[in-house]
Structure formats: structure tokens, C-alpha cells
Design a protein around this motif. Structure first.
Motif, mmCIF file in Angstrom:
data_model
loop_
_atom_site.group_PDB
_atom_site.id
_atom_site.type_symbol
_atom_site.label_atom_id
_atom_site.label_comp_id
_atom_site.label_asym_id
_atom_site.label_seq_id
_atom_site.Cartn_x
_atom_site.Cartn_y
_atom_site.Cartn_z
ATOM 1 N N GLY A 44 0.805 -1.219 0.000
ATOM 2 C CA GLY A 44 0.000 0.000 0.000
ATOM 3 C C GLY A 44 0.833 1.261 0.000
ATOM 4 O O GLY A 44 0.369 2.313 0.443
ATOM 5 N N LEU A 45 2.074 1.179 -0.487
ATOM 6 C CA LEU A 45 2.945 2.351 -0.443
ATOM 7 C C LEU A 45 2.774 3.274 -1.646
ATOM 8 O O LEU A 45 3.337 4.349 -1.672
ATOM 9 C CB LEU A 45 4.412 1.916 -0.342
ATOM 10 N N VAL A 46 2.027 2.841 -2.648
ATOM 11 C CA VAL A 46 1.875 3.712 -3.822
ATOM 12 C C VAL A 46 0.406 4.021 -4.081
ATOM 13 O O VAL A 46 -0.487 3.299 -3.664
ATOM 14 C CB VAL A 46 2.503 3.097 -5.099
ATOM 15 N N LYS A 47 0.203 5.126 -4.783
ATOM 16 C CA LYS A 47 -1.152 5.569 -5.099
ATOM 17 C C LYS A 47 -1.522 5.259 -6.536
ATOM 18 O O LYS A 47 -2.695 5.166 -6.874
ATOM 19 C CB LYS A 47 -1.246 7.095 -4.904
ATOM 20 N N LEU A 48 -0.497 5.168 -7.386
ATOM 21 C CA LEU A 48 -0.754 4.954 -8.805
ATOM 22 C C LEU A 48 0.197 3.889 -9.335
ATOM 23 O O LEU A 48 1.380 3.905 -9.024
ATOM 24 C CB LEU A 48 -0.532 6.267 -9.570
ATOM 25 N N VAL A 49 -0.355 2.990 -10.136
ATOM 26 C CA VAL A 49 0.471 2.021 -10.840
ATOM 27 C C VAL A 49 0.349 2.313 -12.322
ATOM 28 O O VAL A 49 -0.758 2.372 -12.851
ATOM 29 C CB VAL A 49 0.019 0.577 -10.553
ATOM 30 N N ILE A 50 1.481 2.544 -12.981
ATOM 31 C CA ILE A 50 1.483 2.702 -14.429
ATOM 32 C C ILE A 50 2.126 1.463 -14.998
ATOM 33 O O ILE A 50 3.167 1.028 -14.507
ATOM 34 C CB ILE A 50 2.305 3.937 -14.874
ATOM 35 N N GLY A 51 1.515 0.880 -16.005
ATOM 36 C CA GLY A 51 2.145 -0.307 -16.544
ATOM 37 C C GLY A 51 1.503 -0.792 -17.814
ATOM 38 O O GLY A 51 0.444 -0.321 -18.216
ATOM 39 N N ALA A 52 2.186 -1.747 -18.430
ATOM 40 C CA ALA A 52 1.639 -2.416 -19.604
ATOM 41 C C ALA A 52 0.590 -3.423 -19.116
ATOM 42 O O ALA A 52 0.255 -3.439 -17.935
ATOM 43 C CB ALA A 52 2.769 -3.083 -20.364
ATOM 44 N N ARG A 53 0.102 -4.261 -20.019
ATOM 45 C CA ARG A 53 -1.093 -5.068 -19.690
ATOM 46 C C ARG A 53 -1.056 -5.796 -18.354
ATOM 47 O O ARG A 53 -2.060 -5.845 -17.660
ATOM 48 C CB ARG A 53 -1.402 -6.057 -20.813
ATOM 49 N N SER A 54 0.125 -6.326 -17.958
ATOM 50 C CA SER A 54 0.133 -7.137 -16.735
ATOM 51 C C SER A 54 -0.152 -6.296 -15.493
ATOM 52 O O SER A 54 -0.468 -6.844 -14.432
ATOM 53 C CB SER A 54 1.474 -7.851 -16.577
ATOM 54 N N ALA A 55 -0.070 -4.969 -15.602
ATOM 55 C CA ALA A 55 -0.352 -4.116 -14.442
ATOM 56 C C ALA A 55 -1.817 -4.192 -14.022
ATOM 57 O O ALA A 55 -2.170 -3.734 -12.937
ATOM 58 C CB ALA A 55 0.050 -2.671 -14.739
ATOM 59 N N ILE A 56 -2.655 -4.799 -14.850
ATOM 60 C CA ILE A 56 -4.056 -4.967 -14.424
ATOM 61 C C ILE A 56 -4.099 -5.904 -13.205
ATOM 62 O O ILE A 56 -5.059 -5.925 -12.453
ATOM 63 C CB ILE A 56 -4.952 -5.476 -15.582
ATOM 64 N N PHE A 57 -3.027 -6.670 -12.997
ATOM 65 C CA PHE A 57 -2.956 -7.561 -11.841
ATOM 66 C C PHE A 57 -2.236 -6.919 -10.648
ATOM 67 O O PHE A 57 -1.883 -7.616 -9.707
ATOM 68 C CB PHE A 57 -2.239 -8.861 -12.226
ATOM 69 N N ALA A 58 -2.001 -5.627 -10.686
ATOM 70 C CA ALA A 58 -1.314 -4.975 -9.559
ATOM 71 C C ALA A 58 -2.156 -5.147 -8.293
ATOM 72 O O ALA A 58 -3.363 -4.911 -8.315
ATOM 73 C CB ALA A 58 -1.116 -3.498 -9.870
ATOM 74 N N PRO A 59 -1.518 -5.565 -7.186
ATOM 75 C CA PRO A 59 -2.285 -5.909 -5.981
ATOM 76 C C PRO A 59 -2.677 -4.699 -5.135
ATOM 77 O O PRO A 59 -2.344 -4.633 -3.959
ATOM 78 C CB PRO A 59 -1.329 -6.846 -5.233
ATOM 79 N N LEU A 60 -3.374 -3.756 -5.721
ATOM 80 C CA LEU A 60 -3.849 -2.591 -4.959
ATOM 81 C C LEU A 60 -5.086 -2.982 -4.169
ATOM 82 O O LEU A 60 -5.905 -3.760 -4.644
ATOM 83 C CB LEU A 60 -4.195 -1.460 -5.929
ATOM 84 N N ASP A 61 -5.224 -2.406 -2.988
ATOM 85 C CA ASP A 61 -6.341 -2.788 -2.125
ATOM 86 C C ASP A 61 -7.528 -1.844 -2.208
ATOM 87 O O ASP A 61 -8.620 -2.176 -1.802
ATOM 88 C CB ASP A 61 -5.876 -2.837 -0.662
ATOM 89 N N ASP A 62 -7.274 -0.642 -2.707
ATOM 90 C CA ASP A 62 -8.336 0.345 -2.625
ATOM 91 C C ASP A 62 -8.469 1.092 -3.948
ATOM 92 O O ASP A 62 -8.243 2.284 -4.050
ATOM 93 C CB ASP A 62 -8.001 1.322 -1.487
ATOM 94 N N LEU A 63 -8.838 0.319 -4.935
ATOM 95 C CA LEU A 63 -8.847 0.824 -6.301
ATOM 96 C C LEU A 63 -10.065 1.710 -6.543
ATOM 97 O O LEU A 63 -11.198 1.308 -6.289
ATOM 98 C CB LEU A 63 -8.893 -0.395 -7.224
ATOM 99 N N GLY A 64 -9.806 2.926 -7.046
ATOM 100 C CA GLY A 64 -10.929 3.811 -7.358
ATOM 101 C C GLY A 64 -11.084 4.078 -8.846
ATOM 102 O O GLY A 64 -12.164 4.459 -9.306
ATOM 103 N N LEU A 65 -9.983 3.894 -9.594
ATOM 104 C CA LEU A 65 -10.008 4.269 -11.010
ATOM 105 C C LEU A 65 -9.052 3.391 -11.810
ATOM 106 O O LEU A 65 -7.922 3.142 -11.382
ATOM 107 C CB LEU A 65 -9.573 5.742 -11.140
ATOM 108 N N ILE A 66 -9.526 2.922 -12.962
ATOM 109 C CA ILE A 66 -8.638 2.227 -13.907
ATOM 110 C C ILE A 66 -8.761 2.939 -15.245
ATOM 111 O O ILE A 66 -9.873 3.147 -15.737
ATOM 112 C CB ILE A 66 -9.017 0.746 -14.096
ATOM 113 N N ILE A 67 -7.620 3.330 -15.808
ATOM 114 C CA ILE A 67 -7.614 3.972 -17.119
ATOM 115 C C ILE A 67 -6.876 3.069 -18.091
ATOM 116 O O ILE A 67 -5.809 2.538 -17.767
ATOM 117 C CB ILE A 67 -6.903 5.341 -17.052
ATOM 118 N N VAL A 68 -7.454 2.864 -19.260
ATOM 119 C CA VAL A 68 -6.779 2.094 -20.304
ATOM 120 C C VAL A 68 -6.559 3.045 -21.475
ATOM 121 O O VAL A 68 -7.505 3.402 -22.174
ATOM 122 C CB VAL A 68 -7.611 0.872 -20.741
#
Ligand code: ADP
Ligand code: ZN
Ligand code: ZN
Length: 818
Positions: free
Chosen positions: A373-397
Motif C-alpha cells: 500500500g505504499l503507492v497511489k498509482l500504478v502505471i504499466g503495460a497489460r500485466s499491471a491490471i494484476f497490480a495488488p492494490l487494495d483500494d482501487l478507485g479508477l482504472i484507465i486504459v
């Protein structure tokens, strides 16, 4: 009275679509919960799996073994996250254990190491072994580990001694013994030395320099040794003295390895002062959705240069301000590093960047930062859809139409589709953005499944470029073969160079030429592993296969008839570069294709060169069509628009329109107006005509009619069942078996009314990397029923004793059907 035993269903990373039961040993009841990472015995080895369910009902079958070990709580997956992976596994008909493995960083995988023990004889002999000898080093290392442990072959270091024989020799001499095996994670946490000041009970007399060093450490509370060395420039003996006097203690502290961003200049243009009216209204709607904290999907359809990035950025800032987290998916990090750098320069909260260019250790550490939980934003290619964020409010593709969101091996997922699934599960807002939306997404917007947001104008009302279509059938130049450049393109390139402006030339084929033909006997160089002809490359004067790594040197004479009348056909980017250098010797030319972009920093380098005006004409494959913002480019030339039209794929028209519109969108993004020249043999084709008008909606309507008539997505869902094997007859026989199974289930009216099966037939690439390929395409109107049907076919095939050596690949919602 002993409590009743508990059992865990564990998903293990094996190609079997089921879980396995293990007993939970008494002390771990309550700890071995769903999501917990565990080590379990499996056959003669151990596997790292995840608990997915805990029951007290004793599983049927043979003897149930106990769980062997629990991994750190740090690796436990949340219930929400596990449900997402479980959905993914069911939808893509892929084993859950393999889905989990694909979702987690590869550094978490385990490796086995031998454990050795120093014998009493060995320990006794240490003193008599020569200083610095490998034998002595090995015994000392074991002694340090309390007598036994795994050994690192790095110990042989500069001794120049081979590892394996030395170990074997020591065992036979009775100095060490093999003790067993240890299972460890591939990547270990990194820890670095830290210092901390201690308060002495009694005052200790110190020299001035010692006192100075002590104060540096005390003032910092805790500091890394490295930082200390920067802040205090003095000899090591001062620190040693402080450690000896117990005024300072040293300890190890875990740190994260951070990815480096080689070659990224400062792209920051600063934030724009004012949003455009369209940006503002798009943001208002997204903002209302964010405040509802519900799953609301949007399609942000903004023409090239309309300022979509600014909308993403502000939506992310608002998400973070609301205490939530965001994921931004981009097609390929290397190609979009420019926008990543821009994001990093604009935001003030911690970001993680996940992509394949990171080392396994960096990827593992970025993942752990996200998990904690140390980051607020994950930027990444397709596999970042599996980023283990706990409190997701927004996904942009971003560029949601981009084919790179589809993974083409193992777990064949589509990250854009999964973003909607995850958004729904987590009640998050999802924004799919593109100038050329996919048919699927546009259809969803028209059907009101997505809210439609439009940015129909470029920022500052800059005009969209003027597009000219050149009919190459008319461009024959006397008796000779067709020219590479049409007259209009050549003139425009001349003018562009004279005005000191910049140009892009797009040709979607790398190499020098696509094949060589003997004019006397018709011989063509072909790949021995794939059913394709070989492409000639100038750099090594050899013929290369673009599907496998086969290559062979070209000969002066035809290998079949010894004729010297060998001719190269089909121009590629290397040939184009040669021709441009001949015609425009004074223009600084650069080339961007897979052969020149072998390192991820190469992209940034060449784009910076264009930005600085060191390269003024950039030749490239589809890499140059991606969202680069190069303000001085005023001319875009498309050499052969037909290349993507002639692919045997129902999406060929859509892909062509997208590629042409995207590449055209690179022109005239700055203050100067842009021009685009498209060379084609099919000037009347609707993909080319609509790209000319830059009118996506008419294209969409026409394409939709075609999809409806032929029964392709978005009106149906597809599952491609592909068989691959070394022996053609075996693959064919298995394809016939598959056909029988499919036909048997299709006798059921419930299925036959909704589902259609095409094939089996040889795949368009009937041979690839040495494998013969057959496929069968299932089409269904409703995906639930299509899935149910496919499940039954798969089960039926398993019962029908599949032939050895033939592999079945299940591709749900296939993109590449070659
Ligand atoms: P898109 O992704 O839609 O093709 P970009 O987001 O790259 O477009 O924006 C195009 C250019 O316009 C960028 O250089 C960006 O900095 C600039 N820009 C975006 N929004 C504004 C604005 N409101 N005012 C001025 N410039 C803007
Ligand atoms: Zn010949
Ligand atoms: Zn090949």
C-alpha cells in the motif's frame, strides 16, 4: 478432545484445471486461510500454491498430505483479489494456479538448492588448507552458517576453479556431505547496512573527528552506511572505533530496488493553464462517477491531439485526493515512456511502474511496494491490471484499441476487458481512451453499456491534418517497376526538407525485402520451421524468418537451378532507408523498427533526437504510429496502406483504419498544420476512405454491418481451439477427434441454436516454429453458453484420450488467428 481436522484446497501452478486438498496441521489452523501462500508436497517435489478454500469435510480419495510450510503473511492475497483471479481463470479456461503465477512477479517463483554440511573432519582441516583456496572458502562459509546450508557457486569467484568437480572432490574426501535440499524464493529481499547512534551510559572521551562522525549519525536517527559515507568523509577506522566503543550499532534494513529510467529527458511542458471545454465536460462526468464510488465505465473518444492525457492526469489526481488508488494501463512502456515521464513530472504522490523492461528483482520490489500500500498509482503495460492494490478507485486504459493488451501466450487474457471486470468487482470507475476505439468498445458505448465522452477537436483548435490518397495503380513510371515513392509523396518530402520541417514515413514491414524470387525456376527462400518465405536483411546480408529465429546467408546463385537471376521483392524499412538516403542525402534519417530498437532506451533516444532536430525524417513500422507527441512533424507518409488490409483476419479493416488514423495523428500536432499522404492500391476501400475523412463513426457503421452479416464480434464471442504438434498426421487426427466431440455436443438444440463451429482447418500459418497447426473456431451469441459449451468440449476431449505430442491451446476472445 482433539479438534476436527481442517483441509485446504490449494491451487498449484500446473496445467491442470483443478485444485488439490491438503491437511492443515494443528498449529496453522487460522493461519492457512484463503489467499495464504503455502508450500505443498506434490508427487516427488514441492510446489508453492495458494489456499483457495478451507473446509472441515474430509476430502475423498487417497491419503491427504499436510501442508509443508506457510510463506510470509506479506504474500497473502486478499479475498477480493483472489476472486478477480478466480474469475479470470474461469473466463479464460485456464488453471487458477497458473493464473496466480502469471499475476505475480516471476521473482516469487521458487528454486531448489542443495544443502551441504561440513563434516567434523572438514571443520578440523580448515586451518591446514591454503589461504584463499576454494575448499577453505567453502568450509568457512558452511561454518558461518552453523555447519550447514546451501552454497553459492559465486564462491569460486576468481579462484578459476570449476565448481562441480571441487564439490564432488570434497564430498569424496569426506570434508563435506550432502545434507538435503532447500527451497527458496528466486529473488530475495534486498537489505543494506544501516547505522544508529547509541547513548553511552557514561561519557566516552572522543577525538574531534570521532565526535563529528558520531554527531552525524545521531542527528540522522537512522542512516544507511552509504548515506553516512556521503555525509561524513573520513577513514573507516573512525567508524570502526565508534562501533567498538558501542556508541554506534550497525544493522540491516530491507530496501526496495528502484527501476532506473535510462535515457529519459525532462519532457515536462508544465501543466496547461486552461482545460478545453471538451476536457472540462469529460472531467465533470468522470468526477461525478468518482464521487459515487460505483463501477461506471466510460469510453473517452478523443481525436489525436485532443488532450486525453490531461484528462487522465486530473482524474487520477482526484482519485488520490479521495484517498483511493489508480491503475493506468499503457500499450507498451518503452514506446510510451514519454507520457510516463510526463506523469512522473506532474504528480506528487508515489508511483510504481510495472513492465517487462524491469529486471526480475526490480519488478518484485515494485510489486511489494504496491502490495504494502505504499503507492497511489500504478502505471504499466497489460500485466499491471494484476497490480495488488487494495483500494482501487479508477482504472484507465489508454489507447484501449491497441492489440498489445492481448497476451498471446499461456494465459491469453485481454487487459482492457479485465479492467472492466476488476472495476466492476471493486466498484471502481473505468475509463477506456482512444482516438480509434475498438469495435467492441464503440458498440458498448452505443448500446449505453459505457458512457460516451467525446473530445472531437484538437487542443487550441489546431486543425486535423489534410489527408491525400494516392492511387499507386496509376503511378507506374514508364517501363520500369512501380516506384517506391509516388510523385506527390516525393514532392512533399522535398518541400518538407526545404522548409526545415520534420516527416514520418510509415511502412509496416521490417527488413530489406520480403522475399527473393528466382526469375528462372521460381525458387523462393522459405523458412524450414514456418510456412512463410524469408525476409532479406541488409545488415548481415542474410535471409531471416520473422516468426522464429531462423536465418541463412543468401547465395549469389539460385540454390535450385544456379541461375543468377535472383530478384528481391517487397520493400521493407531497411530498403526504404537506403532509398531515402539516396534521394535525400542531406536529410538526417532515423529508423525505428524491431531491428534498431533492441534496447528499451533506444526508443527514448531516437524520439529525443527527433525532438531536438537531430533526426528530421523518421522511418518506422507501426512503432511510430503510437501516441508520440512530436510537435515539429508536419508530414506523414504511408508507403503501403494495403499491407494490413491483406491479412486474412476479420479485423483487418479495423486495424488498417486504426493504424492510418493513428499515424496521421502524428502530423501537425504543433503550431504548424500537418499533411498526410497515403499510398495504396485500394483507394476505394472503406477503411482507407474513412481514414481520409478521419471520420470514425461512418467507418464504425459500415464495419458493423459487415460484422453483423458475417457473425463476428461484437455480435458474437469467439473461442479458438488450436492444436499444435511436431507430427502433422497426429495433429490432423486430433483435429478430427475434436470435430467429433464438437459435433456430438452440437446435437443438443440448446447449443446448436446459439453456437457455430468453423473448421477444423489448417491455421493460416500452418506451420510455426516447427509445429504443425490446426484450429477450430467456436462462435456464440452469448458468452455464458459458449463457455459452458467449450468446457464440455474440453472435458470430452480429455476423456477421448488425447494423442501424445499434440497440445491444445484455448484462446478465448482471440485477436491473432493466424
Ligand atoms: P492525445 O493523447 O489526445 O493525442 P495529448 O494528451 O498528447 O493528446 O495532448 C496533445 C498536446 O496538447 C500535448 O502537448 C499536451 O501537453 C497539450 N495539451 C493538452 N491539454 C491542453 C490544454 N488544455 N491547453 C493547452 N495544451 C494542452
Ligand atoms: Zn532458380
Ligand atoms: Zn520461421
Amino acid at each position: 478432545m482433539p479438534e476436527s481436522p481442517q483441509y485446504a484446497s490449494v491451487a498449484v501452478p500446473l496445467p491442470i484445471r483443478k485444485t488439490f486438498s491438503y491437511e492443515i496441521p494443528e498449529p496453522w489452523k487460522g493461519a492457512a486461510v484463503p489467499g495464504r501462500r503455502v508450500l505443498v508436497p506434490f508427487g516427488r517435489r514441492f510446489l508453492a500454491g495458494y489456499v483457495v478454500e478451507v473446509t472441515s469435510a474430509s476430502p475423498a480419495g487417497k491419503k491427504i498430505l499436510p501442508i509443508h510450510r506457510l510463506f510470509d503473511e506479506e504474500f497473502t492475497l486478499s479475498g477480493k483479489y483472489l476472486s478477480f483471479l478466480d474469475w479470470t481463470a474461469r473466463y479464460y479456461l485456464h488453471p487458477l494456479g497458473e493464473v496466480i503465477k502469471a499475476a505475480l512477479p516471476a521473482g516469487m517463483q521458487l528454486k531448489k538448492r542443495e544443502v551441504y554440511e561440513a563434516t567434523p573432519r572438514g571443520l578440523e582441516k580448515i586451518g591446514s588448507l591454503p589461504e584463499g583456496s576454494l575448499e577453505r572458502k567453502i568450509l568457512l562459509a558452511l561454518k558461518k552458517k552453523g555447519g550447514k546450508g546451501p552454497l553459492s557457486s559465486k564462491l569460486s569467484g576468481n579462484t578459476g576453479r570449476p565448481w562441480i568437480p571441487v564439490i564432488a572432490g570434497m564430498i569424496s574426501e569426506g570434508l563435506i556431505a550432502k545434507e538435503g535440499e532447500a527451497i527458496e524464493q528466486k529473488i530475495k529481499d534486498k537489505s543494506i547496512p544501516f547505522l544508529r547512534a547509541l547513548e553511552p551510559p557514561d561519557p566516552v572521551p572522543l577525538t574531534a573527528r570521532q565526535k563529528e562522525a558520531y554527531d552525524v549519525i545521531r542527528e540522522n536517527g537512522e542512516m544507511s552506511l552509504q548515506e553516512y559515507k556521503v555525509k561524513f568523509k573520513g577513514s573507516n577506522s573512525i567508524l570502526l572505533k565508534l562501533l567498538n566503543l558501542k556508541l554506534v550499532e550497525s544493522f540491516k534494513k530491507n530496501t526496495f530496488r528502484t527501476p532506473s529510467w535510462e535515457g529519459l529527458d525532462d519532457w515536462n511542458d508544465g501543466p496547461p493553464d486552461l482545460l478545453t471545454g471538451d476536457q472540462k465536460s469529460a472531467l465533470e462526468e468522470i468526477s461525478a462517477a468518482l464521487s459515487s464510488a460505483k463501477f461506471i465505465p466510460f469510453l473517452l473518444h478523443g481525436v489525436t491531439g485532443s488532450g486525453k492525457t490531461e484528462v487522465y492526469l486530473r482524474a487520477i489526481e482526484e482519485t488520490v485526493a479521495r484517498g483511493k488508488q489508480a491503475i493506468l494501463l499503457v500499450p507498451e512502456i518503452a514506446l510510451t515512456a514519454q507520457s510516463v515521464a510526463y506523469f512522473q513530472s506532474r504528480i506528487r504522490f508515489p508511483v510504481a511502474i510495472l513492465h517487462s523492461g524491469l529486471s526480475p528483482a526490480e519488478r518484485y520490489d515494485e510489486w511489494r511496494r504496491v502490495k504494502r500500500g505504499l503507492v497511489k498509482l500504478v502505471i504499466g503495460a497489460r500485466s499491471a491490471i494484476f497490480a495488488p492494490l487494495d483500494d482501487l478507485g479508477l482504472i484507465i486504459v489508454d489507447e484501449e484499441h491497441d492489440p498489445s493488451y492481448k497476451q498471446e501466450e499461456k494465459l491469453r487474457y485481454q487487459a482492457r476487458d479485465l479492467s472492466l471486470v476488476r472495476g466492476k468487482m471493486e466498484q471502481a470507475v473505468v475509463v477506456l481512451g482512444s482516438a480509434t476505439p475498438s469495435m467492441e468498445s464503440f458498440h458498448n458505448a452505443m448500446e449505453k453499456k459505457f458512457r460516451y465522452l467525446s473530445l472531437p477537436r484538437r487542443v487550441d483548435d489546431r486543425p486535423l491534418p489534410e489527408i491525400q490518397i494516392v492511387d499507386m495503380r496509376r503511378e507506374k513510371d514508364g517501363e520500369k517497376e512501380r516506384p517506391i515513392f509516388s510523385r506527390p509523396l516525393e514532392e512533399a518530402l522535398n518541400q518538407n526538407a526545404n522548409l526545415g520541417e520534420q516527416a514520418l514515413l510509415f511502412l509496416n514491414r521490417r527488413g530489406f525485402s520480403s522475399f527473393s524470387l528466382c526469375r528462372d525456376c521460381g525458387y523462393v527462400y522459405r523458412c524450414p520451421n514456418c510456412s512463410v518465405s524469408l525476409n532479406y536483411h541488409l545488415a548481415d546480408k542474410a535471409f531471416h524468418c520473422h516468426y522464429c529465429d531462423y536465418s541463412q546467408r543468401g547465395a549469389e546463385r539460385c540454390p535450385q537451378c544456379s541461375s543468377i537471376r535472383l530478384q528481391l521483392f517487397g520493400i521493407g524499412t531497411q530498403r526504404l532507408e537506403e532509398e531515402i538516403k539516396k534521394k535525400f542525402p542531406r536529410v538526417a534519417v532515423g529508423r525505428m523498427d524491431r531491428d534498431t530498437m533492441t534496447r528499451s532506451s533506444a526508443y527514448q533516444k531516437i524520439l529525443s533526437q527527433v525532438r531536438r532536430g537531430e533526426v528530421n525524417l523518421l522511418i518506422g513500422t507501426q512503432m511510430i504510429t503510437k501516441g508520440h507527441d512530436l510537435p515539429r512533424v508536419t508530414l506523414v507518409g504511408v508507403l503501403a496502406a494495403d499491407l494490413s488490409l491483406n491479412i486474412p483476419d476479420f479485423r483487418a479493416g479495423e486495424r488498417t483504419c486504426q493504424l492510418l488514423t493513428q499515424v496521421a495523428g502524428r502530423s501537425g500536432r504543433g503550431s504548424l498544420p500537418g499533411k498526410v499522404i497515403i499510398q495504396t492500391f485500394n483507394p476505394q476501400h472503406y477503411s482507407i476512405q474513412t481514414a481520409k475523412g478521419q471520420a470514425f463513426v461512418p467507418f464504425y457503421e459500415q464495419e458493423l454491418n459487415f460484422r453483423k452479416e458475417t457473425g463476428y464480434p461484437p455480435f458474437t464471442r469467439l473461442v479458438n481451439l488450436r492444436l499444435e504438434g511436431n507430427v502433422e498426421a497426429q495433429v490432423k487426427r486430433q483435429a478430427e477427434n475434436m470435430e467429433k466431440v464438437v459435433e456430438r455436443f452440437l446435437k443438443d438444440r440448446r447449443y446448436s441454436e446459439q453456437i457455430e463451429a468453423l473448421g477444423p482447418a489448417a491455421a493460416p500459418l500452418s506451420r510455426l516454429k516447427g509445429k504443425h497447426r490446426f484450429q477450430m473456431l467456436l462462435k456464440g451469441k452469448k458468452w455464458q453458453l459458449l463457455h459452458e459449451f467449450t468446457e464440455r468440449v474440453l472435458a470430452g476431449l480429455e476423456q477421448a484420450h488425447p494423442l501424445p505430442g499434440v497440445k491444445l491451446i484455448v484462446d478465448v476472445d482471440p485477436v491473432n488467428m493466424l
